[in-house]
Design a protein around this motif. Sequence first.
Motif, mmCIF file in Angstrom:
data_model
loop_
_atom_site.group_PDB
_atom_site.id
_atom_site.type_symbol
_atom_site.label_atom_id
_atom_site.label_comp_id
_atom_site.label_asym_id
_atom_site.label_seq_id
_atom_site.Cartn_x
_atom_site.Cartn_y
_atom_site.Cartn_z
ATOM 1 N N ASP A 292 0.813 -1.212 0.000
ATOM 2 C CA ASP A 292 0.000 0.000 0.000
ATOM 3 C C ASP A 292 0.846 1.261 0.000
ATOM 4 O OD1 ASP A 292 1.048 -0.132 2.519
ATOM 5 O OD2 ASP A 292 -0.837 0.214 3.587
ATOM 6 N N LEU A 293 2.075 1.165 -0.499
ATOM 7 C CA LEU A 293 2.935 2.341 -0.563
ATOM 8 C C LEU A 293 2.307 3.440 -1.404
ATOM 9 C CD1 LEU A 293 6.523 0.886 -1.168
ATOM 10 C CD2 LEU A 293 5.752 2.122 0.852
ATOM 11 N N ASP A 294 2.687 4.681 -1.102
ATOM 12 C CA ASP A 294 2.393 5.787 -1.994
ATOM 13 C C ASP A 294 3.045 5.473 -3.337
ATOM 14 O OD1 ASP A 294 1.336 6.859 0.262
ATOM 15 O OD2 ASP A 294 2.904 8.335 0.593
ATOM 16 N N PRO A 295 2.854 6.320 -4.357
ATOM 17 C CA PRO A 295 3.415 5.989 -5.671
ATOM 18 C C PRO A 295 4.853 5.471 -5.585
ATOM 19 C CG PRO A 295 2.126 7.959 -5.851
ATOM 20 C CD PRO A 295 2.135 7.590 -4.391
ATOM 21 N N SER A 296 5.068 4.337 -6.193
ATOM 22 C CA SER A 296 6.385 3.702 -6.167
ATOM 23 C C SER A 296 6.655 3.074 -7.524
ATOM 24 C CB SER A 296 6.456 2.634 -5.064
ATOM 25 O OG SER A 296 5.422 1.685 -5.226
ATOM 26 N N ARG A 297 7.912 2.784 -7.769
ATOM 27 C CA ARG A 297 8.301 2.135 -9.022
ATOM 28 C C ARG A 297 9.058 0.864 -8.679
ATOM 29 N NH1 ARG A 297 12.719 5.126 -11.790
ATOM 30 N NH2 ARG A 297 13.980 3.367 -11.100
ATOM 31 N N ILE A 298 8.561 -0.253 -9.197
ATOM 32 C CA ILE A 298 9.191 -1.545 -8.973
ATOM 33 C C ILE A 298 9.901 -1.937 -10.260
ATOM 34 C CG2 ILE A 298 8.834 -3.889 -8.148
ATOM 35 C CD1 ILE A 298 7.808 -1.684 -6.255
ATOM 36 N N ASP A 299 11.219 -2.114 -10.177
ATOM 37 C CA ASP A 299 12.027 -2.408 -11.359
ATOM 38 C C ASP A 299 12.398 -3.885 -11.412
ATOM 39 O OD1 ASP A 299 11.887 0.296 -11.672
ATOM 40 O OD2 ASP A 299 14.027 0.679 -11.393
#
Length: 225
Positions: A138-145
């Motif tokens: 439920d993180l705020d906007p994040s980017r998973i690479d």
Amino acid sequence: MVKANHGCAMNVFVSGGRPNRAAVIATARRWLKKRYGRRNGEWAYWPIVPTVFIEERLELSGGAIATDIKVHVCAGTVCHVWVEDKRARLSHLFDCDGKPLPGRDPDYPREDQALPVSDRLVDYVRRAAAIAPRIAGDLDPSRIDFLVTGQCLYAGELTVYSAAGYGTWTNPEIMATIERNWRLDRSDYLRRRHRGIAGLYARALKARSRADARNCRPATSPRQA
């Protein structure tokens, strides 16, 4: 690969005995002394306990599929997927179902830098889009690479500061999708109690977020607030 966990561009490729052990140790010590993110106010980096670690270097699928798949997630919802081939310097944008999206990204802005779309690439995009929300939670906007090999995907990085918050996209719908799904009133910052000027800011931002929600408008982002 010798890497650090608390910032960006902290990587040393070791091959054939080069660079030597002393040079690697000296570089790693400089990393450990550095608190990354102060210049741009990226405070989420600061509590991380700096650690150096070593990984086997992967043989990436540049030229065949891509080298990187970056999934942008807001509170469990995939907003879009950014695919790069860093060897060929090409990229493409997709939605969560693997459908190609129009528009370009900050690293490869020209139309002639569009990565060719194949069934295999679309399959990898769908896999990454399915896995990323489970990592982000439920993180705020994040980017998973993810790093891409010929056999599978490897989760490689999680950041809440994609392009330090300054990245731009030529397709305005991409930012609109992020804004629609980014619920500031449910963010970690507004769920916690604050005192002093931080408390005044939190209360004002919470009131604005509630007003925007009532009016069915996306809440203002922190950099705009």
